[in-house]
Design a protein around this motif. Sequence first.
Motif, short mmCIF file in Angstrom:
data_model
loop_
_atom_site.label_atom_id
_atom_site.label_comp_id
_atom_site.label_asym_id
_atom_site.label_seq_id
_atom_site.Cartn_x
_atom_site.Cartn_y
_atom_site.Cartn_z
N SER A 1 8.50 -2.67 -2.94
CA SER A 1 8.13 -3.31 -1.69
C SER A 1 9.01 -4.54 -1.50
O SER A 1 9.28 -5.27 -2.46
CB SER A 1 6.66 -3.72 -1.75
N VAL B 1 3.79 1.66 -1.30
CA VAL B 1 4.38 1.88 -2.62
C VAL B 1 3.45 2.76 -3.46
O VAL B 1 3.89 3.71 -4.10
CB VAL B 1 4.69 0.54 -3.33
N ALA B 2 2.16 2.44 -3.44
CA ALA B 2 1.19 3.23 -4.21
C ALA B 2 1.14 4.67 -3.73
O ALA B 2 1.10 5.61 -4.54
CB ALA B 2 -0.19 2.58 -4.13
N ILE B 3 1.17 4.86 -2.43
CA ILE B 3 1.13 6.22 -1.86
C ILE B 3 2.38 7.00 -2.27
O ILE B 3 2.30 8.16 -2.68
CB ILE B 3 1.00 6.16 -0.32
N LYS C 1 4.36 6.51 -4.83
CA LYS C 1 4.36 6.79 -6.27
C LYS C 1 3.46 7.98 -6.59
O LYS C 1 3.78 8.79 -7.45
CB LYS C 1 3.96 5.56 -7.07
N LYS C 2 2.34 8.10 -5.88
CA LYS C 2 1.46 9.26 -6.05
C LYS C 2 2.17 10.55 -5.65
O LYS C 2 1.89 11.61 -6.18
CB LYS C 2 0.18 9.11 -5.23
N LYS D 1 0.84 -1.20 0.00
CA LYS D 1 0.00 0.00 0.00
C LYS D 1 0.87 1.25 0.00
O LYS D 1 0.57 2.25 -0.66
CB LYS D 1 -0.92 0.02 1.23
#
Length: 136
Positions: free
Chosen positions: A116, A103-105, A107-108, A101
């Motif tokens: 990860s 990683v997604a944050i 990248k944003k 999770k």
Amino acid sequence: MKFLIDNWFLVASALISGGMLLWPMIQRGAAGGIGTSEAVTLINRQKGVLIDVSEPAEYAAGHAGGARNVPLAKLEGASELPKNKSLPLVVLCATGARSAKAVAILKKQGYENVSSLNGGLRAWRDANLPVEKSAA
């Protein structure tokens, strides 16, 4: 063909057990994370930064050597993150679930090279990599 029909139960058991053996590899591949050896390579050769997204109490109980603690809930806008957004970041937690999770944050937020760690701290320990403890 007669053997397969007469012994359908054995064939089904073999297929199911084979699938159960392959399932962990399929899950790891789908997660898109990296292994411990690749993480160490990023840290040593490309000045990668370890980010532990565990809660402070978990972090204090044991964390990867040199990891910075930035809890998942405080990840957005955290000052502990590197200013250089092109540096490789290796994100980990206890098992690898929260780090995916994170990683997604990240990248944003514009971080270009975020991965990860598959298996999280457990995999780090299994690879006999350094683990530190700190005061809570």
